[in-house]
Design a protein around this motif. Sequence first.
Motif, mmCIF file in Angstrom:
data_model
loop_
_atom_site.group_PDB
_atom_site.id
_atom_site.type_symbol
_atom_site.label_atom_id
_atom_site.label_comp_id
_atom_site.label_asym_id
_atom_site.label_seq_id
_atom_site.Cartn_x
_atom_site.Cartn_y
_atom_site.Cartn_z
ATOM 1 N N THR A 32 27.229 -26.301 -23.051
ATOM 2 C CA THR A 32 27.892 -26.722 -24.295
ATOM 3 C C THR A 32 28.728 -27.958 -23.990
ATOM 4 O O THR A 32 29.182 -28.135 -22.871
ATOM 5 C CB THR A 32 28.839 -25.631 -24.834
ATOM 6 O OG1 THR A 32 29.857 -25.407 -23.859
ATOM 7 C CG2 THR A 32 28.139 -24.327 -25.137
ATOM 8 N N PHE A 35 31.723 -27.094 -27.969
ATOM 9 C CA PHE A 35 32.180 -25.758 -28.361
ATOM 10 C C PHE A 35 33.553 -25.441 -27.767
ATOM 11 O O PHE A 35 33.803 -25.700 -26.592
ATOM 12 C CB PHE A 35 31.159 -24.720 -27.877
ATOM 13 C CG PHE A 35 31.557 -23.305 -28.157
ATOM 14 C CD1 PHE A 35 31.520 -22.799 -29.445
ATOM 15 C CD2 PHE A 35 32.001 -22.482 -27.130
ATOM 16 C CE1 PHE A 35 31.907 -21.488 -29.702
ATOM 17 C CE2 PHE A 35 32.386 -21.176 -27.381
ATOM 18 C CZ PHE A 35 32.342 -20.675 -28.671
ATOM 19 N N GLY A 43 29.054 -27.902 -34.089
ATOM 20 C CA GLY A 43 27.637 -28.247 -33.982
ATOM 21 C C GLY A 43 27.398 -29.718 -33.707
ATOM 22 O O GLY A 43 26.342 -30.257 -34.040
ATOM 23 N N ALA A 44 28.347 -30.399 -33.079
ATOM 24 C CA ALA A 44 28.258 -31.854 -32.944
ATOM 25 C C ALA A 44 27.345 -32.318 -31.818
ATOM 26 O O ALA A 44 26.692 -33.343 -31.935
ATOM 27 C CB ALA A 44 29.660 -32.435 -32.732
ATOM 28 N N CYS A 45 27.284 -31.587 -30.702
ATOM 29 C CA CYS A 45 26.636 -32.169 -29.518
ATOM 30 C C CYS A 45 25.179 -31.756 -29.346
ATOM 31 O O CYS A 45 24.415 -32.451 -28.706
ATOM 32 C CB CYS A 45 27.435 -31.815 -28.266
ATOM 33 S SG CYS A 45 27.220 -30.101 -27.711
ATOM 34 N N ARG A 46 24.786 -30.621 -29.849
ATOM 35 C CA ARG A 46 23.421 -30.058 -29.765
ATOM 36 C C ARG A 46 22.999 -29.689 -28.340
ATOM 37 O O ARG A 46 21.821 -29.457 -28.082
ATOM 38 C CB ARG A 46 22.352 -30.996 -30.368
ATOM 39 C CG ARG A 46 22.704 -31.683 -31.648
ATOM 40 C CD ARG A 46 23.132 -30.769 -32.731
ATOM 41 N NE ARG A 46 22.072 -30.164 -33.533
ATOM 42 C CZ ARG A 46 22.299 -29.438 -34.621
ATOM 43 N NH1 ARG A 46 23.533 -29.243 -35.038
ATOM 44 N NH2 ARG A 46 21.319 -28.892 -35.284
ATOM 45 N N CYS A 48 23.624 -27.010 -26.870
ATOM 46 C CA CYS A 48 23.440 -25.560 -26.751
ATOM 47 C C CYS A 48 22.178 -25.073 -27.457
ATOM 48 O O CYS A 48 22.045 -23.890 -27.737
ATOM 49 C CB CYS A 48 24.657 -24.865 -27.340
ATOM 50 S SG CYS A 48 24.837 -25.203 -29.095
ATOM 51 N N PRO A 60 21.240 -24.853 -32.769
ATOM 52 C CA PRO A 60 22.435 -24.765 -31.915
ATOM 53 C C PRO A 60 22.930 -23.323 -31.791
ATOM 54 O O PRO A 60 23.270 -22.690 -32.793
ATOM 55 C CB PRO A 60 23.461 -25.638 -32.644
ATOM 56 C CG PRO A 60 22.992 -25.710 -34.054
ATOM 57 C CD PRO A 60 21.515 -25.464 -34.080
ATOM 58 N N CYS A 62 25.630 -22.153 -30.557
ATOM 59 C CA CYS A 62 27.070 -21.903 -30.706
ATOM 60 C C CYS A 62 27.443 -21.567 -32.139
ATOM 61 O O CYS A 62 28.465 -20.936 -32.386
ATOM 62 C CB CYS A 62 27.880 -23.103 -30.221
ATOM 63 S SG CYS A 62 27.696 -24.557 -31.257
HETATM 64 S S1 FES Z 1 28.097 -26.723 -28.088
HETATM 65 FE FE1 FES Z 1 27.883 -28.548 -29.187
HETATM 66 S S2 FES Z 1 26.516 -27.954 -30.793
HETATM 67 FE FE2 FES Z 1 26.823 -26.141 -29.702
#
Ligand code: FES
Length: 573
Positions: A32, A35, A43-46, A48, A60, A62
């Motif tokens: 992650t 998160f 849900g910004a980084c994708r 996960c 995602p 998380c």
């Molecule tokens: S940790 Fe970033 S979208 Fe899930």
Amino acid sequence: MFNIEIDGRNVQAGDGETILAVCKREGIKIPTLCFIEGLTPSGACRMCIVEVEGFPGLIPSCSYPVKEGMKIKTSTPKILNARRTIVELLLSDHPDDCLYCLRNGQCELQKLARDMDVKRLSYSKVKTKRPSDVSSPSIVRNPEKCILCGKCVRVCEEIQGVSAIDFIGRGCKAFVGTAFDSGLNVSTCINCGQCILVCPTGALTERSYVDEVAATLADPDKFVVVQHAPAVSVTLAEEFGVKPGKDVDGQMVAALRRLGFKRVFDTSFTADLTIMEEGSELVHRIKTGGKLPMITSCSPGWIKFVEQFYPDLLENVSTCKSPQQMLGALIKSFFAKREGLDPSKIVSVSVMPCTAKKFECQRPEMAVDYVPDVDYVLTTRELAQLFRRYGLELGAMTPDTADTPFGERTSAGKIFGATGGVMEAAVRSAYFLLTGQEYPEEKIPAVRGLKGHKEVKLKIGDLEVGAAVVSGLGNARKLLDEIRAGRKDIHFIEVMTCPGGCINGGGQPIGADTEAIKARLQALYQIDRDDSVRVSHKNESVTRLYKEFLGEPLGKVSHHLLHTHYKKREIKV
Ligand code: FES
Ligand code: SF4
Ligand code: SF4
Ligand code: SF4
């Protein structure tokens, strides 16, 4: 509970759990970046992402809740490729200077690049250039290392209720900055450093004074002394790979002495002194109909917060300086005189769990006759760095004790390091001051623990005292709004800027989860259980200090050295 399938295995899951949470419980580590435990996922980084049977794309984990019968895959080639692509894209706009980066070895981006086997970049891009913000005495921001995960923005807003930083601009021009993109020093930032703790990269770091302290230690013309805060000894060992919860007080003192500090003092001593002053102030306010509730003043992030956002409540804030500043003031007055030292030759260093203490020591209120109480503040992390630089093995040190006249402490002073600790220490002594008897309880369970808002009604003699303990300034905001709205049943409030108190301060070792914070908390209470003197009013060195120098709590000398006043601070937004 119901059944789901993860990577071909049947697993039990519960309603409302996310895929990420179930995987974690099952020992599957999903990477992650954005998160944060306890906050709603953005849900910004994708990073996960996982595959779920019947769903067209990658989702995602998380933010996605499990459903009965779900079939999840966590590491197919498609998932691993997608994760590697995300890391490569981030690295394509990231400086390649890990060797010179403070977070080298503790950086989540670096670790992901290693875990994803990124050996070369498939994407190249002209790297975005943005200047670092070095305006703050506490925090350094390097936007070139920012991966726009948004964690700092969310912590600042949702945990601290400050919102000093936010996203500015859109798309590939987006960056994180302050209002009007000005320096942090003129923003509403309260210097807490909670953003540093969650930042996955070296984009946010403390302003380091390691070089300055090293230089002053090498200067034969200076008399360099150090104090260490209650919460440092129970976290420092983590920097050297020891699992959380180990107290290394004696070894830390020995290593500080090896570094060349002429005296090693314990800030818990002035935590005890604070209790004498603050406890007396509370009793005085109660007896004379003074401004209530009285609110503690030892957490400098909180002080800037109240100056900015609740100036109408400044009269409620105790006039006591923080234990760090009290000790600094005593070192350059009482101690200097006793030792026949010129105060201008003394360099006073403090080791704190806190980045806001760096700001505090530079405040004009924290100087007596233009001489600053404290010259340099190092965080726990910086102290570890100093030990490493000088090749000092903490574990190999023979434990030593702090120096007189500011080395004796009670465990009441030590528990200042945890949320609820100041309240518990204050109640133990206020009870004695009001009734002449020791507080009958072994401990006050209602003020212990990591909950962000705790309240208790205490019977002290004929008085019923309403006490509240808040940590994390978002929690403080809610309580202060109630006080503003006329709530009258609370007489004493302890506010700690950082969630959980100083054990989770912005200068503490990076990467601590809730279990680690609990272990740090338990270490402090274990010290309290083991100690024979557990009330501040029985600190004999404090009693001696009153007899030889201060006179009495709230007396003239105390007022000059140990108390101050704060005023409204204008904010731009
Ligand atoms: S940790 Fe970033 S979208 Fe899930
Ligand atoms: S932030 Fe991480 S990846 Fe970037 S330079 Fe620092 S250690 Fe390397
Ligand atoms: S130091 Fe604290 S107040 Fe300042 S930006 Fe970071 S989280 Fe916000
Ligand atoms: S500064 Fe750090 S926490 Fe904030 S958005 Fe950038 S990488 Fe994330």
